[in-house]
Design a protein around this motif. Structure first.
Motif, short mmCIF file in Angstrom:
data_model
loop_
_atom_site.label_atom_id
_atom_site.label_comp_id
_atom_site.label_asym_id
_atom_site.label_seq_id
_atom_site.Cartn_x
_atom_site.Cartn_y
_atom_site.Cartn_z
N PHE A 117 0.66 -1.13 -0.65
CA PHE A 117 -0.45 -0.21 0.24
C PHE A 117 0.86 0.68 -0.14
CE2 PHE A 117 -2.59 3.21 2.46
CZ PHE A 117 -3.47 3.09 1.33
N ALA A 118 0.67 2.07 -1.22
CA ALA A 118 1.35 3.56 -1.27
C ALA A 118 0.90 4.15 -0.83
CB ALA A 118 1.79 4.14 -1.99
N PRO A 119 1.02 5.48 0.41
CA PRO A 119 -0.26 6.01 1.27
C PRO A 119 0.42 7.08 0.34
CG PRO A 119 1.64 5.64 2.03
CD PRO A 119 1.95 4.52 1.74
N GLY A 120 -0.81 7.76 0.36
CA GLY A 120 -0.56 8.74 -0.63
C GLY A 120 -1.49 9.37 -1.76
N SER A 121 -1.19 9.97 -2.79
CA SER A 121 -2.36 10.33 -3.75
C SER A 121 -1.85 10.31 -5.49
CB SER A 121 -2.90 11.93 -3.85
OG SER A 121 -2.32 13.28 -3.44
N ARG A 122 -1.96 10.00 -6.63
CA ARG A 122 -1.63 9.67 -7.39
C ARG A 122 -0.27 11.75 -7.62
NH1 ARG A 122 -1.39 4.78 -9.62
NH2 ARG A 122 -2.86 3.71 -8.38
N LEU A 123 0.26 12.14 -8.20
CA LEU A 123 0.48 13.20 -9.03
C LEU A 123 -0.12 13.70 -9.81
CD1 LEU A 123 3.66 14.62 -9.08
CD2 LEU A 123 4.51 13.58 -11.36
N SER A 124 -0.84 13.51 -10.26
CA SER A 124 -2.06 13.96 -11.33
C SER A 124 -2.60 14.73 -9.91
CB SER A 124 -3.02 13.26 -12.15
OG SER A 124 -3.21 12.04 -11.90
N GLU A 125 -2.94 14.63 -9.01
CA GLU A 125 -4.06 15.25 -8.40
C GLU A 125 -2.46 16.09 -6.79
OE1 GLU A 125 -6.91 15.72 -7.42
OE2 GLU A 125 -7.46 14.75 -9.56
N TRP A 126 -1.25 15.66 -6.73
CA TRP A 126 -1.05 16.15 -5.35
C TRP A 126 -0.61 17.05 -6.05
CZ3 TRP A 126 5.07 17.04 -5.67
CH2 TRP A 126 5.21 16.90 -4.30
N ARG A 127 -0.16 17.26 -7.37
CA ARG A 127 1.19 18.55 -7.85
C ARG A 127 0.01 19.96 -7.76
NH1 ARG A 127 -0.12 22.45 -10.87
NH2 ARG A 127 1.98 23.72 -12.22
N LYS A 128 -1.45 19.62 -7.87
CA LYS A 128 -2.34 20.64 -7.28
C LYS A 128 -2.33 22.16 -6.07
CE LYS A 128 -6.17 18.50 -9.84
NZ LYS A 128 -7.52 18.17 -9.89
N ASP A 129 -1.83 21.48 -5.02
CA ASP A 129 -1.68 21.90 -3.82
C ASP A 129 0.36 21.13 -3.34
OD1 ASP A 129 -4.16 21.99 -3.27
OD2 ASP A 129 -4.36 19.68 -2.31
N ASN A 130 1.27 21.19 -4.26
CA ASN A 130 2.27 21.22 -4.48
C ASN A 130 3.15 21.86 -5.51
OD1 ASN A 130 2.41 19.61 -1.11
ND2 ASN A 130 1.12 19.00 -2.59
N PRO A 131 2.56 22.62 -6.44
CA PRO A 131 3.33 22.79 -7.95
C PRO A 131 5.08 23.06 -7.51
CG PRO A 131 1.87 24.98 -6.69
CD PRO A 131 2.38 23.18 -5.83
N ALA A 132 5.37 23.94 -6.60
CA ALA A 132 6.75 24.22 -6.43
C ALA A 132 7.04 22.80 -6.15
CB ALA A 132 7.06 25.13 -5.22
N LYS A 133 6.94 21.70 -5.78
CA LYS A 133 7.78 20.34 -5.51
C LYS A 133 7.67 19.67 -5.51
CE LYS A 133 6.36 21.11 -0.28
NZ LYS A 133 5.42 20.71 1.01
N VAL A 134 7.28 19.75 -7.52
CA VAL A 134 6.82 18.95 -8.58
C VAL A 134 9.02 18.44 -8.86
CG1 VAL A 134 4.95 19.33 -9.50
CG2 VAL A 134 7.95 20.38 -10.30
N LEU A 135 9.61 19.16 -9.05
CA LEU A 135 11.31 18.53 -9.06
C LEU A 135 12.37 17.71 -8.41
CD1 LEU A 135 12.92 22.23 -10.44
CD2 LEU A 135 11.40 20.69 -11.27
N GLY A 136 11.53 17.45 -7.02
CA GLY A 136 11.71 16.19 -6.13
C GLY A 136 11.17 15.13 -6.28
N VAL A 137 9.60 15.86 -7.35
CA VAL A 137 9.46 14.16 -7.14
C VAL A 137 10.18 13.73 -8.99
CG1 VAL A 137 6.95 13.09 -8.26
CG2 VAL A 137 7.44 14.51 -6.75
N PHE A 138 10.04 14.39 -10.02
CA PHE A 138 10.69 14.61 -10.83
C PHE A 138 12.32 13.91 -10.61
CE2 PHE A 138 13.05 14.50 -14.92
CZ PHE A 138 12.13 14.29 -16.07
#
Length: 272
Positions: free
Chosen positions: A90-111
């Motif tokens: 089980f991977a807690p959290g949300s899909r990047l497509s949803e997560w980005r909406k509240d965390n647009p400045a953190k996308v480079l770390g996810v990449f």
């Protein structure tokens, strides 16, 4: 999609609770074992045993903190038949497509996490073949896991006929032509994902035929960071993305390790 499994117990151990995600083909359920440990149960329709087998075979080889573990190959009794399934961590959290909406400045770390996961796959001569935001789950701390390996397979795999593997919005030109995807194909999809993550919109939109033609023949609009991202699009970043999404596969990064080395050299403050 497979629905109506809530409440059943599999192998006397895993109780299915409720659906938590639905794709074009499979349905993912939350399940708990007898000790209260959560799992994700990915259930395919009858007749798609090959897709479940593929996810199980590929998943068995993957051991990386940014790749969600595939734990078991199961069969689920439902409506008088057996549905193929795989049991996942089980991977807690949300899909990047949803997560980005509240965390647009953190996308480079996810990449970066995506590149690390793909570097592990490519080092094993495996290709994901469907890199997109919906296949990254990000938790509350920004840690990402790559998921969904039912289209993945070995480099150089031959098919009996031309097949178009992937998702149209992110698919590489050679995949549109029905050629066997390579690690460079994953890099193209990752580049489209990065463009979307920074700009807040895809470079190519429209009807499926229009999007496929654009992947084959058109240059993307100049990359402009979304106002909510706070990111600076430098000349170096533009060059990095341009290499990722080159129409010519031989001019792209040939695997994720190559791309990761250059990405880390860009020294973004947003990665801190």
């Amino acid at each position: 999609m497979v629905v109506g499994l809530a409440g059943i117990t599999l192998e006397g151990r895993y109780k299915v609770i409720r659906p938590i995600a639905r794709g074009a083909l499979a349905t993912v359920y939350l399940a708990f074992d007898i000790h209260g440990t959560p799992y994700a149960l990915k259930v395919f329709p009858k007749g798609f045993e090959g897709r479940a087998d593929r996810e199980w075979r590929v998943g068995q080889r993957l051991k990386h903190p940014h790749i969600n573990p595939v734990l078991a190959r199961l069969s689920v009794p439902h409506e008088g038949g057996e549905h193929p399934a795989v049991l996942l961590a089980f991977a807690p959290g949300s899909r990047l497509s949803e997560w980005r909406k509240d965390n647009p400045a953190k996308v480079l770390g996810v990449f970066r996490h995506l590149l690390e996961a793909l570097a592990h796959m490519h080092g094993l001569n495996l290709v994901h073949r469907d890199v997109k935001p919906d296949n990254l789950v990000v938790d509350g701390t920004g840690e990402a896991r790559l998921v969904d390996f039912d289209l993945s397979g070995p480099l150089g795999e031959r098919f009996s006929q031309k097949v178009r593997l992937g998702t149209i919005a992110y698919i590489a030109p050679e995949q549109i032509r029905g050629q066997s995807p390579t690690p460079a194909s994953d890099m193209y999809s990752a580049g489209i994902l990065l463009y979307w993550a920074i700009a807040g919109e895809l470079p190519f939109v429209g009807e499926p035929a229009e999007v496929m033609n654009a992947h084959l023949n058109l240059s993307p609009p100049p990359l402009i960071a979304a106002p909510d991202s706070g990111l600076l699009v430098t000349t170096e970043l533009r060059g990095f993305i341009s290499r990722l999404i080159s129409k010519d596969a031989s001019k792209r990064y040939q695997n994720a390790l190559e791309a990761l080395r250059d990405f880390e050299a860009l020294n973004f403050s947003a990665l801190d």
